[in-house]
Write a protein that holds these residues in place. Structure first.
Motif, mmCIF file in Angstrom:
data_model
loop_
_atom_site.group_PDB
_atom_site.id
_atom_site.type_symbol
_atom_site.label_atom_id
_atom_site.label_comp_id
_atom_site.label_asym_id
_atom_site.label_seq_id
_atom_site.Cartn_x
_atom_site.Cartn_y
_atom_site.Cartn_z
ATOM 1 N N ALA A 91 0.841 -1.204 0.000
ATOM 2 C CA ALA A 91 0.000 0.000 0.000
ATOM 3 C C ALA A 91 0.870 1.246 0.000
ATOM 4 O O ALA A 91 0.600 2.224 -0.717
ATOM 5 C CB ALA A 91 -0.911 -0.011 1.224
ATOM 6 N N LEU A 92 1.931 1.196 0.794
ATOM 7 C CA LEU A 92 2.839 2.343 0.854
ATOM 8 C C LEU A 92 3.518 2.551 -0.499
ATOM 9 O O LEU A 92 3.636 3.683 -0.981
ATOM 10 C CB LEU A 92 3.892 2.117 1.941
ATOM 11 C CG LEU A 92 4.932 3.226 2.095
ATOM 12 C CD1 LEU A 92 4.275 4.520 2.552
ATOM 13 C CD2 LEU A 92 6.016 2.833 3.080
ATOM 14 N N LEU B 223 1.100 11.265 1.280
ATOM 15 C CA LEU B 223 1.015 9.821 1.540
ATOM 16 C C LEU B 223 -0.153 9.508 2.466
ATOM 17 O O LEU B 223 -0.910 8.562 2.233
ATOM 18 C CB LEU B 223 2.307 9.335 2.221
ATOM 19 C CG LEU B 223 3.507 9.001 1.352
ATOM 20 C CD1 LEU B 223 4.638 8.475 2.228
ATOM 21 C CD2 LEU B 223 3.138 7.960 0.300
ATOM 22 N N ALA B 224 -0.246 10.305 3.529
ATOM 23 C CA ALA B 224 -1.313 10.073 4.503
ATOM 24 C C ALA B 224 -2.677 10.184 3.840
ATOM 25 O O ALA B 224 -3.579 9.369 4.089
ATOM 26 C CB ALA B 224 -1.188 11.071 5.650
ATOM 27 N N GLN B 225 -2.805 11.168 2.952
ATOM 28 C CA GLN B 225 -4.090 11.341 2.261
ATOM 29 C C GLN B 225 -4.370 10.158 1.337
ATOM 30 O O GLN B 225 -5.489 9.649 1.277
ATOM 31 C CB GLN B 225 -4.090 12.646 1.469
ATOM 32 C CG GLN B 225 -4.316 13.862 2.369
ATOM 33 C CD GLN B 225 -3.968 15.173 1.684
ATOM 34 O OE1 GLN B 225 -3.668 15.190 0.493
ATOM 35 N NE2 GLN B 225 -3.994 16.256 2.444
ATOM 36 N N LEU C 88 -3.258 7.121 1.612
ATOM 37 C CA LEU C 88 -3.565 5.910 2.380
ATOM 38 C C LEU C 88 -4.945 6.014 3.032
ATOM 39 O O LEU C 88 -5.637 4.998 3.175
ATOM 40 C CB LEU C 88 -2.481 5.671 3.439
ATOM 41 C CG LEU C 88 -1.120 5.265 2.868
ATOM 42 C CD1 LEU C 88 -0.046 5.285 3.943
ATOM 43 C CD2 LEU C 88 -1.201 3.889 2.216
ATOM 44 N N ALA C 89 -5.320 7.232 3.413
ATOM 45 C CA ALA C 89 -6.639 7.414 4.016
ATOM 46 C C ALA C 89 -7.728 7.047 3.014
ATOM 47 O O ALA C 89 -8.748 6.448 3.368
ATOM 48 C CB ALA C 89 -6.812 8.851 4.480
ATOM 49 N N ARG D 43 -8.536 3.351 2.954
ATOM 50 C CA ARG D 43 -8.749 2.769 4.280
ATOM 51 C C ARG D 43 -9.521 1.456 4.195
ATOM 52 O O ARG D 43 -9.125 0.455 4.785
ATOM 53 C CB ARG D 43 -9.505 3.780 5.141
ATOM 54 C CG ARG D 43 -9.581 3.417 6.595
ATOM 55 C CD ARG D 43 -10.257 4.528 7.338
ATOM 56 N NE ARG D 43 -9.542 5.792 7.149
ATOM 57 C CZ ARG D 43 -10.081 6.991 7.336
ATOM 58 N NH1 ARG D 43 -11.334 7.100 7.686
ATOM 59 N NH2 ARG D 43 -9.369 8.081 7.183
#
Lengths: 192, 143
Positions: free
Chosen positions: A125-126, A176-178, A180-181, A184
């Motif tokens: 995913a990363l 990245l955070a966005q 991956l969010a 979810r």
């Protein structure tokens, strides 16, 4: 340099020894540097075969400059990361000129519905999220947060200021955070 | 399904939903996974890299040995020079040869005058530049 001293010698000392004809020193350097260079190039290219070719080319350049290496000017790892970055950039540019249909789809990155969120799934995913980042942000984030390189060394690798590195990694992490969010549910996280 | 509520545990009984957009530690989780799954170089790659290193080392050794051998291209000349005693000896020999030519050009009378003067057999004798370079004055007159 005696054989038993090689494992304790600095990268620079080993390169100088190789420049003087000691191929055992090259063997020790290969063992030290190749895994890091391969990890970095694989994250940037997402293609194992291409990443290996890049590492081989970068190491070949290192062997060739060995006799001219000026001690104390730069760390060998910094030099190598820079060469790997440039080689990866070249390949990514070439890819952009190739029809999108010609690039093989990466393996399905979504874990199955029943699959637990294992380390491998998180890594995939990363990787997918990293691939969405602009190239410079991706380089900075990978170097800082996966390869564990310090900001000043990243600045030397990317030939920018430390402040610029901090800005790139901050923006990269936000993106990245966005990314991956947004995945979810696919990743099997519950948020309720 | 993985419940991530407890990851942000602020203490017993506390459980708040995580925000993927702001919680660094969730990203750190992913970074840790990536570190743990770092690709390891294959034996084939290591062999290819070492083969390159060996080739570069061999090429460099060959270049060095070529540089050392280069002067041997003039081996005959160098051997002759060494036999004669080097450039200094050759210079002395050349001087002697030129002097020999000069002596050869001089007439026997001149040689007699010179040797007599040197050996002291005739105190009245003397020599001029005309004796060792016949025609010297004619040359000056003609310009």
């Amino acid at each position: 340099m005696p054989l038993d001293a090689l494992p304790d010698a600095s990268d620079e000392a080993l390169l100088v020894a190789f420049g003087n004809g000691n191929t055992d020193a090259a063997r020790v350097l290969t063992g030290r540097l190749t895994p890091r260079a391969l990890g970095y190039s694989t994250r940037l290219l997402r293609d194992r075969a291409e990443a290996e070719d890049v590492v081989q080319e970068a190491m070949l350049r290192l062997w060739k400059i060995a006799p001219d290496w000026r001690q104390g000017e730069a760390k060998i790892s910094t030099w190598l990361y820079r060469v790997v970055s440039n080689l990866c950039t070249d390949r990514l540019r070439r890819r952009r000129n190739v029809s999108i249909d010609a690039i093989a789809e990466p393996e399905d990155e979504r874990p199955g519905a029943e699959e637990q969120l294992t380390q491998a799934a998180r890594m995939k995913a990363l990787d997918a999220a990293l691939a969405q980042l602009p190239e410079r942000q991706r380089q900075a984030v990978v170097l800082r947060h996966i390869e564990g390189v310090s900001n000043p060394e990243i600045a030397a690798i990317m030939e920018i200021s430390t402040e610029a590195v901090e800005s790139l990694t901050a923006r990269g992490k936000r993106a990245l955070a966005q990314a991956l969010a947004g995945k979810r549910a696919e990743l099997g996280y519950s948020n309720g | 399904m993985v419940d991530i509520h407890n990851k942000n545990d602020g203490g017993p009984g506390k459980s708040e939903p995580l925000d993927f957009g702001t919680d660094d530690f969730v990203l750190d989780d992913f970074f840790a996974a990536a570190k743990a799954e770092a690709p390891q170089p294959s034996d084939d790659l290591m062999s290819r890299i070492m083969a390159d290193a060996d080739a570069v080392a061999a090429e460099r050794a060959a270049a060095v040995s070529t540089r050392v051998r280069t002067p041997r291209r003039n081996g005959l000349l160098r051997a002759a020079l060494a036999a004669l005693g080097g450039w200094g000896a050759v210079a002395a020999l050349s001087t002697a040869a030129v002097a020999g030519v000069g002596v050869g050009l001089s007439s026997p009378d001149t040689l007699y005058d010179l040797s007599s003067l040197y050996l002291g057999t005739s105190a009245e004798l003397s020599y001029s530049i005309e004796d060792v370079t016949p025609g010297y004055f004619e040359f000056l007159e003609e310009g």
